[in-house]
Motif scaffolding. Structure first.
Motif, PDB file in Angstrom:
ATOM      1  N   PRO A 182       0.489  -1.248  -0.103  1.00 56.24           N
ATOM      2  CA  PRO A 182       0.225  -0.397  -0.160  1.00 56.24           C
ATOM      3  C   PRO A 182       0.767   1.170  -0.442  1.00 56.24           C
ATOM      4  O   PRO A 182       2.011   1.374   0.797  1.00 56.24           O
ATOM      5  CB  PRO A 182      -0.864  -0.452   1.344  1.00 56.24           C
ATOM      6  CG  PRO A 182      -0.800  -1.988   1.660  1.00 56.24           C
ATOM      7  CD  PRO A 182       0.372  -2.054   0.644  1.00 56.24           C
ATOM      8  N   ARG A 208      -4.534   3.119   0.877  1.00 57.27           N
ATOM      9  CA  ARG A 208      -5.820   2.316   0.525  1.00 57.27           C
ATOM     10  C   ARG A 208      -5.063   0.812   0.366  1.00 57.27           C
ATOM     11  O   ARG A 208      -3.555   0.458   0.070  1.00 57.27           O
ATOM     12  CB  ARG A 208      -5.284   2.472  -0.833  1.00 57.27           C
ATOM     13  CG  ARG A 208      -6.546   1.909  -1.726  1.00 57.27           C
ATOM     14  CD  ARG A 208      -6.746   1.970  -3.087  1.00 57.27           C
ATOM     15  NE  ARG A 208      -7.789   3.596  -3.227  1.00 57.27           N
ATOM     16  CZ  ARG A 208      -7.653   4.206  -4.493  1.00 57.27           C
ATOM     17  NH1 ARG A 208      -6.913   4.004  -5.091  1.00 57.27           N
ATOM     18  NH2 ARG A 208      -8.559   4.986  -4.627  1.00 57.27           N
ATOM     19  N   GLY A 209      -6.214  -0.068   0.837  1.00 59.59           N
ATOM     20  CA  GLY A 209      -5.032  -1.945   1.553  1.00 59.59           C
ATOM     21  C   GLY A 209      -4.878  -1.814   2.554  1.00 59.59           C
ATOM     22  O   GLY A 209      -4.451  -2.804   2.786  1.00 59.59           O
ATOM     23  N   HIS A 231     -12.676  -0.435  -5.582  1.00 60.35           N
ATOM     24  CA  HIS A 231     -11.666  -0.047  -4.155  1.00 60.35           C
ATOM     25  C   HIS A 231     -12.270  -0.319  -2.679  1.00 60.35           C
ATOM     26  O   HIS A 231     -13.390   0.555  -2.959  1.00 60.35           O
ATOM     27  CB  HIS A 231     -11.135   1.294  -4.007  1.00 60.35           C
ATOM     28  CG  HIS A 231      -9.884   1.313  -5.402  1.00 60.35           C
ATOM     29  ND1 HIS A 231      -8.821   1.133  -4.996  1.00 60.35           N
ATOM     30  CD2 HIS A 231     -10.296   2.293  -6.211  1.00 60.35           C
ATOM     31  CE1 HIS A 231      -8.109   1.047  -6.604  1.00 60.35           C
ATOM     32  NE2 HIS A 231      -8.394   1.815  -7.145  1.00 60.35           N
ATOM     33  N   LYS A 275      -3.330  -5.535  -1.160  1.00 56.49           N
ATOM     34  CA  LYS A 275      -4.064  -5.176  -2.756  1.00 56.49           C
ATOM     35  C   LYS A 275      -2.781  -6.115  -3.540  1.00 56.49           C
ATOM     36  O   LYS A 275      -1.421  -6.767  -3.003  1.00 56.49           O
ATOM     37  CB  LYS A 275      -3.053  -3.667  -3.195  1.00 56.49           C
ATOM     38  CG  LYS A 275      -3.191  -2.710  -2.504  1.00 56.49           C
ATOM     39  CD  LYS A 275      -3.224  -1.116  -3.684  1.00 56.49           C
ATOM     40  CE  LYS A 275      -1.714  -1.099  -3.683  1.00 56.49           C
ATOM     41  NZ  LYS A 275      -1.270   0.080  -4.296  1.00 56.49           N
ATOM     42  N   SER A 328      -8.773  -2.878  -4.516  1.00 58.85           N
ATOM     43  CA  SER A 328      -7.570  -3.364  -3.377  1.00 58.85           C
ATOM     44  C   SER A 328      -9.172  -3.365  -2.319  1.00 58.85           C
ATOM     45  O   SER A 328      -9.861  -3.104  -2.386  1.00 58.85           O
ATOM     46  CB  SER A 328      -6.599  -1.978  -2.868  1.00 58.85           C
ATOM     47  OG  SER A 328      -8.108  -0.874  -2.803  1.00 58.85           O
TER      48      SER A 328
END
Ligand SMILES: Nc1ncnc2c1ncn2[C@@H]1O[C@H](COP(=O)(O)OP(=O)(O)OP(=O)(O)O)[C@@H](O)[C@H]1O
Ligand SMILES: [Mg+2]
Lengths: 591, 466
Positions: B129, B148-149, B247, B295, B302
């Protein structure tokens, strides 16, 4: 070979019956998907098997087939730079085979690539007498590491044949040894059972520091090549970051990183950063000297139990080649929990906190595999295995069984402190609780190679920190303003030690790795500051005034992240400034 | 489960205990095989095999064993594992963890059957991430940034506004410079109905309801249903992320309910209890849930995971927050004393942590001074809290001048930086500027964690003069 049928499935524990010829610790294949397992108890013809993969779907009656051999790993060229699972299956290749981001069970892939050819250079001749551990030849496996192909333990005799220099696969015979009339072929690959320590000629005391580039470790609680260390700490206190720093910056020839029951992303982090990072001692990409073993927390628990033996076996193998190897394991608590889980399912009598009664002997055996040795074989070689492991005590309570037992078997203790970590004082090693029994041993090295005053300065820092702790108790009673000036100065110097020396940001390009010389330069500045300031205080100048006038202090604190290891002459400027500001201060005060 | 067999039927029940039913005479039940239990009145329940021996099978019944009698009950072994049909049709809908609709809507038609236990992600395919998610909340964005992730839980205490905070994050979270294909998967584990409805209403009001799937078990349901809830939710999250390129923000509430259900099941199996009576394998069990985030190289989607848990007695060393903290990539910890001071969000930044932040912030990602400002705020606030403790003992007057400045800083930090409105969405520049503003209370020589260049560039004392 034993061949029986499943009688019971209870999570990772499978009981098989009809296993007449089963041996303890024999590897077996369980059920139709042929899951890998290991026999851990035998009762009559019933074998208890810990299975290394998810047992969903296995049912009574399915076949169980023995292999006749204990859990073993393949050793040879092709280990370095790879990411494996806890049983040394190559995760990179698994990805290609499964075409899925997920790990499917029942996959059988050998550790070492069978097709790849390695350039083998023979080092001995036909007709030579060989004994276990002799170097048959070499393979330049990576830019950094010459892989030495050894005569396997238990093989000796006369060299009947050896191949000429050229490219060979790991399973090709590179030599044939005449062993009392038997022709024993030798390949570049050998196998070794992971639960058995590899033999050596003799164990020796460590003589050299294992430099890590982490200041509090190298200077305050030093490690030795062949030593043992534990890093206990509650979650988020910096165990993994410390182990990662060790794996990146240590002056070891080979690093084995075992992710034992921890996060997937942490292994990915190593995998993606190591090709880019350079070994500070050689300038080569770090991945060239590293093997990554990943049994993450969501992978089957039995393989977690095996993974640390796999890691230390790899270390011994490179040690036998004459290298200094560092094995880091994150975290041995997860390994101990795997022991507990499996023990519980076998209905063993639990001891403390549910852990099996053999926990402490297992921990002892593990650390026993560390050390500096004279390896088997010719030419004479010395190698070492250094073990550094994280311990994750529940609730951060160091009196729990795994932490307290580990403490008994390690020579270096780097305890991490939750309040330091919360204040973002990293590395959060508690300098009052930590210890190293190698301080005297490494002093000589530092004095000879770095600074004749090393020991004096180091002990001064330790003393100051201890004194600070006492003074803080007093401050809590009477407040800082009522301390004597010289005690106020001790607090100020302690602050400098913490801010300028102990605190070290693993994510700062410059600060992450501190060469021994740089460590000594910072220490010297602090030492001089104390000398000048003590003199000033003795001449009646209050500490507050010193703090106001000596404006170079913030620069000293920042220097760890502003002065690079190869521009240490800049410390001369700081030294000069410091001296000049004190001279000025004395002059002003008319002292 | 790969090997499928025919359906086999038995009716010889020798024991019923907690959620467990022991069936005699079964020769070949598979471990984790799906089972259907039919009662004399025709009612059907489902369960799985948790211990399979020659001749005996122990079945754990999802809906509980209440009302099941050894007499007249039929147990059918279905020859397959527990699979739930997963589909993007589930967005905008409410289901129980077995995939049955709870909103009077139709069953999922088009979908993919998946084993909800999932499989471990291969660490060799994980993608690390690196993208900063701006939540608009200073205490998170500035000091404990979410990427993110990442899997970042909220550690709450009973009565603290974790749900409101989670909702605010879900509403405000953006990756700047990107229109994203997002979805929220909500696993509501053993919650009260009004809690579940709070979130549903919230998403209705924000107009995002069609991007939200709710997988729910209620407080009065049997423990096994509770333990299945996050598994189904994450199975859906994996499908949406790695098959549909979305996402996904997976919010799981409340993991404390999950752990208590796990303990209850373990006790009924008479397993040796670990700390606090929770089973020894709870670490591994939780890891199998929390690790389902992240991810994957070559995939667009993700999973960002935000579990919420309640710390029993506000105790962070309790096994539930403790084991969670050992698995997740940091935690956002809420604090009762801040809450009592009227500070929202009551985030204790010192007890909070984002382990991944380092890779998502700084030059080219947020702002060049972000790391330094963050380090400095942490160091200064830690010192302020320490000084507060000292002042409480010896009195403020006996403090040095610098220490008094730290006290002022500490208050300003809490009131200006941490505290913000429920609908206040601060961009990262605003957050960092507020950081500088409160730091400027301290003498400049104390700011040793920031580079001199940044002081010249952002410190209010210099900024005005440019
Ligand atoms: N030397 C350091 N420099 C900078 N940051 C650090 C350092 N050590 C730790 N940290 C910070 O602390 C965080 C937690 O560290 P780490 O992941 O090593 O904890 P841990 O003890 O391994 O926790 P767990 O037991 O949960 O795995 C890191 O993500 C990082 O933000
Ligand atoms: Mg860790």
């Amino acid at each position: 070979m034993a061949q029986g049928k499943v009688a019971r499935v209870n999570g990772p524990l499978v009981v098989a019956e009809g296993m007449k010829d089963a041996q303890m610790f024999e590897v077996v294949e369980v059920g139709e998907p042929r899951l890998v397992g290991e026999i851990t108890r035998i009762e009559g013809d019933r074998a208890y098997i810990q299975v290394y993969e998810d047992t969903s779907g296995i049912r009574p009656g399915e076949p169980v087939v023995g292999s006749g051999a204990p859990l073993s790993v393949e050793l040879g060229p092709g280990l370095l730079g790879q990411l494996f699972d806890g049983l040394l299956r190559p995760l990179g290749e698994i990805k290609e085979v499964t075409k899925s981001p997920f790990i499917k069970r029942g996959i059988k892939l050998p550790t070492l690539n069978r097709e790849k050819k390695w350039h083998f250079v023979p080092k001995i001749k036909k007709g030579d007498k060989v004994e276990p551990g002799d170097i048959l030849g070499t393979v330049q496996e990576t830019g950094l590491v010459e892989h030495r192909i050894l005569v396997p333990p238990y093989v000796h005799g006369k060299l009947k044949e050896i191949v000429t220099e050229g490219d060979y696969r790991v399973e090709d015979n590179v030599a044939i040894v005449d062993m009392n009339g038997d022709e024993v072929p030798v390949k570049m690959m050998q196998k070794w059972p992971v639960r058995v320590p590899r033999p050596f000629k003799e164990k020796l005391d460590p003589t050299q520091p294992l430099l890590t580039g982490v200041r509090i470790l190298d200077t305050i609680f030093p490690m030795a090549k062949g030593g043992t260390a534990a890093i206990p700490g509650p979650f988020g206190s910096g165990k993994t970051v410390t182990l990662q720093s060790l794996s990146k910056w240590s002056e070891a020839k080979i690093v084995i990183y075992v992710g034992c029951g921890e996060r997937g992303n942490e292994m990915t982090d190593e995998l993606r950063s190591f090709p880019k990072l350079k070994d500070p001692w050689t300038g080569r990409p770090l991945l060239e000297r590293t093997v990554l073993v990943a049994n993450t927390s969501n992978m089957p628990v039995a393989a977690r139990e095996a993974s640390i033996y796999v890691g230390v076996t790899l270390a011994e193998y490179f040690r036998d080649q004459g290298y200094d190897v560092l094995t880091v394991a994150d975290s041995t608590s997860r390994w101990a929990e795997a022991l507990r889980d499996l023990g519980g399912r076998m209905e063993e009598m639990p001891a403390e906190e549910g852990f099996p009664s053999y926990l402490s002997s297992r921990i002892a055996e593990y650390y026993e595999r560390a050390g500096r040795v004279r390896a088997l074989g010719n030419p004479e070689r010395f190698g070492s295995v250094t073990l550094a492991s994280a311990v994750s005590p529940p609730g951060g309570d160091f009196t729990e069984p795994v932490t307290s037992t580990t403490l008994r078997f390690v020579r270096v203790f780097w305890p991490l402190d939750v309040s330091l970590a919360q204040a973002r004082h990293y590395p959060a090693v508690n300098w009052l609780q930590g210890f190293s029994s190698y301080v005297d041993l490494v002093s000589d090295w530092w004095i000879k190679n770095v600074d004749p005053d090393w020991r004096i300065m180091r002990d001064f820092m330790v003393r100051t920190l201890l004194r600070e702790d006492e003074l803080k108790q007093i401050v809590r009673l009477v407040g800082p303003e009522s301390l004597a000036e010289k005690d106020k100065l001790t607090l100020e110097v302690a602050r400098l030690i913490k801010e300028a020396f102990l605190k070290q940001n693993a994510y700062d390009d410059i600060d992450a790795f501190s060469s021994p010389q740089k460590q000594a330069r910072i220490m010297k500045l602090i030492y001089h500051y104390n000398q000048y300031a003590t003199n000033a205080v003795e001449r009646g100048i209050p500490v507050k005034k010193i703090a106001d006038k000596i404006t170079v202090v913030p620069d000293i604190i920042r220097s760890k992240a502003t002065i690079k290891n190869d521009e240490l002459q800049k410390y001369d400027e700081l030294e000069n400034k410091l001296k000049a500001q004190f001279d000025e201060l004395l002059k002003e005060a008319g002292a | 489960m790969e090997s499928s067999m025919n359906v086999r039927e038995y009716s010889n029940i020798s024991m019923i205990k907690g959620p467990l039913v022991m069936v005699q005479g079964v020769a070949d039940s598979a471990y984790n095989e799906l089972v259907e239990v039919e009662m004399p009145n025709g009612e059907k329940r489902r369960g799985i095999v948790v211990d399979s021996q020659k001749g005996i099978s122990v079945v754990q019944v999802f809906e509980g064993t209440r009302g099941i009698s050894p007499v007249g009950t039929t147990v059918r072994f279905l020859g397959r594992g527990l699979e739930v049909k997963i589909s993007e049709e589930m967005l905008g809908r409410i289901f129980n963890p077995l995939g049955d609709p709870l909103d009077n809507g139709p069953m999922v038609i088009k979908g993919e059957k998946r084993d909800i236990n999932g499989e471990p992600l291969n660490p060799a395919v994980r993608d690390y991430p690196e993208e900063f998610i701006q939540t608009g909340i200073s205490a998170i964005d500035g000091l404990n940034s979410l990427l993110r992730g990442q899997k970042l839980p909220i550690f709450s205490g009973s009565g603290l506004p974790a749900n409101i905070l989670a909702a605010q994050i879900a509403k405000q979270a953006t990756v700047r410079g990107e229109e994203s294909n997002f979805a929220v998967v909500f696993g509501a584990i053993g919650v009260r109905y009004d809690e579940a409805l709070f979130f549903r209403k919230f998403f209705e009001e924000t107009g995002a309801i069609n991007r939200v799937a709710l997988i729910m078990s209620l407080a009065n349901e049997p423990p096994v249903m509770k333990t299945l809830t996050p598994k189904t939710a994450l199975t859906l999250a994996e499908y949406l992320a790695f098959e549909q390129d979305m996402h996904v923000l997976a919010i799981l509430i409340d993991m404390t309910n999950y752990c208590e259900a796990l303990r209850e099941i373990s006790a009924s199996k008479e397993e040796v209890p670990g700390r606090g009576g929770y089973p020894g394998y709870m670490y591994t069990d939780l890891a199998q849930t929390y690790e389902r985030a992240g991810k994957v190289v070559g995939k667009k989607g993700s999973i960002t995971q935000m579990p919420i848990l309640t710390m029993p007695n506000d105790d962070i060393t309790h096994p539930i927050p403790d084991l969670t903290g050992y698995i997740t990539e940091g935690q956002i910890t809420l604090d009762r004393s801040l809450y009592n001071k009227g500070i929202y969000p009551p985030i204790n930044v010192l007890m909070s942590l984002s382990r991944l932040a380092k890779d998502g912030i700084g030059e080219g990602k947020t702002r060049d001074d972000h790391k330094d400002v963050s380090n400095q705020l942490f160091a200064a606030y830690a010192k302020a809290v320490d000084t507060r403790g000292l002042a409480a003992i010896i009195g403020e007057d006996s403090l040095s001048d610098t220490d008094k400045k730290y006290l002022m800083f500490g208050d300003a930090f809490e009131r200006k930086f941490v505290s913000q409105g429920v609908n206040e969405n601060r961009d990262i520049e605003t957050t960092l500027d507020i950081g500088w503003e409160v730091l400027s209370i301290l003498p400049e020589r104390e700011l040793t964690n920031v580079k001199v260049d940044f002081i010249k560039k952002y410190h209010p004392a210099y900024r005005g003069k440019k």
